[in-house]
Design a protein around this motif. Structure first.
Motif, PDB file in Angstrom:
ATOM      1  N   ALA A 129       0.809  -1.213   0.000  1.00 50.40           N
ATOM      2  CA  ALA A 129       0.000   0.000   0.000  1.00 50.40           C
ATOM      3  C   ALA A 129       0.844   1.265   0.000  1.00 50.40           C
ATOM      4  N   GLU A 130       0.162   2.368  -0.134  1.00 50.70           N
ATOM      5  CA  GLU A 130       0.833   3.655  -0.334  1.00 50.70           C
ATOM      6  C   GLU A 130       1.975   3.875   0.639  1.00 50.70           C
ATOM      7  N   SER A 131       1.722   3.557   1.875  1.00 56.18           N
ATOM      8  CA  SER A 131       2.677   3.946   2.903  1.00 56.18           C
ATOM      9  C   SER A 131       3.381   2.747   3.513  1.00 56.18           C
TER      10      SER A 131
ATOM     11  N   ARG B  84       0.444  18.398   1.013  1.00 53.49           N
ATOM     12  CA  ARG B  84       0.867  17.496   2.090  1.00 53.49           C
ATOM     13  C   ARG B  84       0.371  16.085   1.822  1.00 53.49           C
ATOM     14  N   CYS B  85       1.301  15.165   1.607  1.00 54.39           N
ATOM     15  CA  CYS B  85       0.935  13.753   1.461  1.00 54.39           C
ATOM     16  C   CYS B  85       0.747  13.143   2.843  1.00 54.39           C
ATOM     17  N   VAL B  86      -0.126  12.147   2.928  1.00 49.00           N
ATOM     18  CA  VAL B  86      -0.393  11.466   4.199  1.00 49.00           C
ATOM     19  C   VAL B  86       0.875  10.798   4.743  1.00 49.00           C
ATOM     20  N   GLU B  87       1.848  10.558   3.853  1.00 48.54           N
ATOM     21  CA  GLU B  87       3.105   9.935   4.275  1.00 48.54           C
ATOM     22  C   GLU B  87       4.084  10.921   4.889  1.00 48.54           C
TER      23      GLU B  87
HETATM   24 MO   LIG Z   1      -0.046  10.655  -0.866  1.00 52.54          MO
END
Ligand SMILES: [Mo]
Ligand SMILES: Nc1nc2c(c(=O)[nH]1)N[C@H]1C(S)=C(S)[C@@H](COP(=O)(O)O)O[C@H]1N2
Length: 313
Positions: free
Chosen positions: A15-17, A138-141
């Motif tokens: 997943a993304e992070s 701002r990315c969630v990461e």
């Molecule tokens: Mo993101």
């Protein structure tokens, strides 16, 4: 239901992070225990020129209403560090795998619970009054950028279609084309990428449809030809290469929320006080900022414009 569980676990492993990506990311910023080889590769990566030069946008006006005090992120960084899961999970590979990606002919369909559905060609969009807005991103990461977008307010498109009284949400859908994005053949993911907002959020003056950045039309890796930009929310709320905007009565699906509801909320406003289950959101790292951390701002600093949308109960 063992199968579903397994499926979810597989997905979360990529997943993304996920851990690997984060570790590579930290390494690339020089804050991990990076070896010399990784450092050289990173420097070489940043030194390459932009791949698909796009023509400059001839006329647009700078809108300073939402001006920021931070310097812009270097353009080459924004062109070469991407999240675009249709093309690659590794952020430095997206630029290579999306090379040549093109939606042609392109039409943005705006429909659903509206009085006047619209089908806009690229020329129609480009002929609209374009403006430039510098937004914090701002990315969630926990990585961040500062980007000069060029485009049109989402509200101006929504006003044209005249939503009916029953329209409560706005749903966005990205392209679906396995021939150009083979990763979309992977049925573990709910392709195409979808996102959504409450209609009040979509009508907020900050919500933006970007056709370009840094004075040029968007490159494939940044979501050409049209992407959504919502600076008070985490980056995943703003889909790239959008082909459809639909007004609905019920809450639309959200790609990452569908995959991992406990990690990615539907609202997803930037908030230093609400940690991601696997890391803190109290600080962020600017891309190209030599790994320096700075405090995350509530609503990414846009509370003045959006806080009223989220009354505390
Ligand atoms: Mo993101
Ligand atoms: N269609 C689509 N849109 C997407 C994504 C994606 O994977 N697919 N990633 C999102 C995420 S998580 C982020 S942080 C931003 C990244 O945009 P950038 O690569 O231009 O910085 O795009 C968002 N929009």
């Amino acid at each position: 239901m063992v199968f579903r569980f397994q499926e979810t676990r597989d997905v979360s492993a990529t997943a993304e992070s996920d851990y690997q990506t984060r570790r590579r990311f930290l390494t690339s910023l020089g804050v991990g225990t990076a070896g010399a080889i990784a450092t050289v590769a990173t420097v070489r990566h940043w030194r390459q020129p932009p791949i698909t030069a796009q023509p400059p946008i001839e006329s647009f006006a700078r809108n300073n209403t939402f001006s920021v005090t931070r310097p812009l992120t270097k353009e080459n960084r924004v062109l070469r560090f991407n999240n675009f899961y249709e093309f690659a999970a590794d952020k430095r590979s997206v630029v290579r795998h999306s090379r040549g990606f093109r939606l042609d002919p392109y039409t943005l369909v705006v429909d659903g619970l509206v009085k006047r559905p619209l089908a806009l060609g690229l020329e129609d969009l480009q002929a609209m009054q374009l403006e430039e807005r510098v937004y914090r991103f701002r990315c969630v990461e926990a990585w961040a950028m500062t980007v000069p977008w060029v485009g049109i307010p989402l509200a101006s498109i929504l006003a044209r279609v005249e939503p009916t009284a029953g329209a409560k949400y706005v749903a966005f859908e990205s392209f679906f084309d396995v021939s150009q994005a083979p990763r979309q053949a992977d049925q573990q993911y709910p392709w195409p990428y979808r996102e959504g907002l409450r209609i009040e959020e979509a009508m907020n003056p900050l919500a933006f449809i970007a056709l370009g950045m840094y004075g040029r039309f968007l490159q494939p890796q940044n979501g050409a030809p049209v992407r959504i930009v919502l600076p008070w929310k985490y980056g995943f709320k703003g889909p790239k290469s959008v082909v459809n905007i639909t007004l609905t009565a019920t809450r639309p699906p959200s790609f990452w929320h569908t995959l991992q509801p406990l990690e990615y909320g539907f609202t997803a406003n930037v908030d230093p006080a609400v940690p991601h289950p696997r890391w803190s959101q109290s600080h962020e790292i600017e891309i190209g900022g030599w790994g320096r951390r700075r405090p995350t701002l509530k609503f990414n600093g846009y509370g003045e414009w959006v806080a009223h949308l989220y009354p505390r109960r």
